[in-house]
Design an enzyme around this catalytic site. Structure first.
Site, short mmCIF file in Angstrom:
data_model
loop_
_atom_site.label_atom_id
_atom_site.label_comp_id
_atom_site.label_asym_id
_atom_site.label_seq_id
_atom_site.Cartn_x
_atom_site.Cartn_y
_atom_site.Cartn_z
CG ASP A 61 -5.95 -0.08 1.16
OD1 ASP A 61 -5.28 -0.51 0.20
OD2 ASP A 61 -5.45 0.57 2.09
N GLY A 62 -6.27 -3.28 0.24
CA GLY A 62 -5.71 -4.52 0.75
C GLY A 62 -5.54 -5.63 -0.26
NE ARG A 90 -1.97 -3.64 2.86
CZ ARG A 90 -2.61 -2.69 3.50
NH1 ARG A 90 -2.53 -2.63 4.83
NH2 ARG A 90 -3.33 -1.79 2.85
NE ARG A 124 0.50 -3.97 -5.92
CZ ARG A 124 0.10 -3.48 -4.74
NH1 ARG A 124 0.63 -3.93 -3.62
NH2 ARG A 124 -0.83 -2.54 -4.68
CG HIS A 164 -5.49 -5.42 -8.29
ND1 HIS A 164 -5.78 -4.58 -7.23
CD2 HIS A 164 -4.22 -5.12 -8.69
CE1 HIS A 164 -4.73 -3.81 -6.99
NE2 HIS A 164 -3.78 -4.12 -7.86
CB THR A 221 -5.58 11.23 -9.89
OG1 THR A 221 -5.63 11.65 -8.50
CG2 THR A 221 -6.89 11.58 -10.55
CG ASN A 266 -4.38 3.94 -7.51
OD1 ASN A 266 -5.57 3.68 -7.41
ND2 ASN A 266 -3.58 4.02 -6.44
NE ARG A 301 -1.62 1.18 -6.52
CZ ARG A 301 -2.64 0.53 -5.97
NH1 ARG A 301 -3.18 -0.49 -6.61
NH2 ARG A 301 -3.12 0.90 -4.81
NE ARG A 347 -7.88 3.15 3.34
CZ ARG A 347 -7.10 3.96 2.65
NH1 ARG A 347 -7.38 5.25 2.60
NH2 ARG A 347 -6.08 3.49 1.97
CG LEU A 367 -10.24 10.97 4.57
CD1 LEU A 367 -10.72 12.41 4.64
CD2 LEU A 367 -11.41 10.02 4.74
#
Length: 259
Positions: free
Chosen positions: A35-36, A39, A48, A52, A81, A83, A86, A206, A213
Site C-alpha cells: 500500500d502507498g 501517496r 498514480r 505503481h 476485487t 480495485n 478506481r 502492511r 486487512l
C-alpha cells in the site's frame, strides 16, 4: 539460506544487524499488502500510475530478498476485487503494467527456480493480462523454489463463497438423487480455497501505516503475526523487509495457548 547473509544485505543501516536473523526462524510464508503507491506519487507531484511503476521495483526487491533468506511462500496483494472502482485510466494502466511486468520478469524468476502462481478470478482480466499470468505459471510450475502467489482480482470473501459453492456443487454432482451436502469442516473448506496445501501465512506485512486487512486472506491469517510500517510501498526495500523479519522473530507465537 542460499547466499551468505552479507551478500543478501550488503549495506545495512547502522541500527540493523543482518546477522541477528536466525535462519531456522525465518517465516515459511509471508503475505504482503502493498500500500502507498498513490501517496508516494502524490508527494512527488506524479500521477498514480507512476507510483505503481515505482512499486514494481519494490516487488522485485522483495521477491529476491525473500527467496534469498529462505521464505518458502510469498503472497503479494496486487489487485483486489474492489480495485475495479478506481478510475478507468488507472485500472487500464495497471492491467497493462501487470502484463508487461510478468512477461519481462518470468525468465529471471524461472532462473531463480521461483514458481509463479496467480491467485484470484483471472477471467475478468483483459486477455493480454490473463495470458501473461498463465504464461508465467506454465513456464515456472515445475520449479522447486519459492512459491510466489500473485493475488490479482482477489477478494477473500469471494474466495470463501466460491469454496462453499464448490463444495455444494460437488455434492450435487456426486449425489444427484439424494443430494447430501457434507459437513463443512475447516479442512474441507481449506481444500477448496483458490490455493490449497500450503502453510498459512506466518507473517502479514502492511505498508503505508494503514491498519486494516482490506479483504485479504481472511481465512488464512487467523494466527498470522502482523507487521505494519509507515513506509510507503515504493520505499520498502530489503532492509525494511529485514526489519519485519527481525520483529517477527522477537514474537512469541502461542496460537491461543497460555504463554
Amino acid at each position: 539460506m542460499k547466499k551468505p547473509i552479507d551478500e543478501i544485505f550488503p549495506n545495512p543501516p547502522e541500527d540493523l544487524d543482518p546477522h541477528a536473523l536466525i535462519e531456522e526462524r525465518v517465516p515459511k510464508h509471508v503475505a504482503v499488502i502493498m500500500d502507498g503507491n498513490g501517496r508516494w506519487a502524490k508527494k512527488r507531484l506524479l500521477n498514480r500510475l507512476n507510483g505503481h511503476k515505482a512499486g514494481v521495483e519494490a516487488v522485485r526487491e522483495l521477491i529476491r530478498a525473500a527467496n534469498d533468506v529462505g521464505v518458502e511462500c510469498l503472497t503479494i496483494y496486487s489487485f483486489s476485487t474492489e480495485n475495479w472502482k478506481r478510475p478507468e485510466e488507472e485500472v487500464t494502466g495497471l492491467m497493462d503494467l501487470f502484463a508487461k511486468t510478468m512477461l519481462a520478469e518470468v525468465d529471471g524468476l524461472h532462473e531463480e527456480h521461483v514458481v509463479v502462481c496467480p491467485m484470484g478470478d483471472l477471467s475478468a482480466l483483459p486477455q493480454d493480462t490473463q495470458d501473461a499470468f498463465m504464461k508465467a505459471w506454465e513456464k515456472t510450475k515445475d520449479n522447486d523454489g519459492m512459491k510466489l502467489f500473485v493475488a490479482v482480482n482477489y477478494g477473500s470473501r469471494k474466495e470463501i463463497c466460491d469454496a462453499v459453492n464448490e463444495i455444494v456443487m460437488e455434492a450435487i454432482e456426486q449425489h444427484e438423487e439424494t443430494y447430501t451436502v457434507p459437513l463443512v469442516t475447516e479442512e474441507l473448506l481449506s481444500k477448496h480455497l483458490y490455493v490449497s496445501g500450503i502453510p498459512d501465512p506466518d507473517l502479514l506485512i502492511r505498508t503505508s501505516g494503514e491498519m486494516r486487512l482490506s479483504n485479504f486472506l481472511l481465512w488464512q491469517i487467523a494466527y498470522s503475526e502482523f507487521y505494519c510500517t509507515d513506509t510507503l510501498w515504493p520505499d520498502f526495500d530489503r532492509y525494511e523487509f529485514l526489519r519485519a523479519l527481525l520483529d517477527y522473530q522477537s514474537r512469541n507465537r502461542r496460537f491461543g495457548a497460555v504463554s
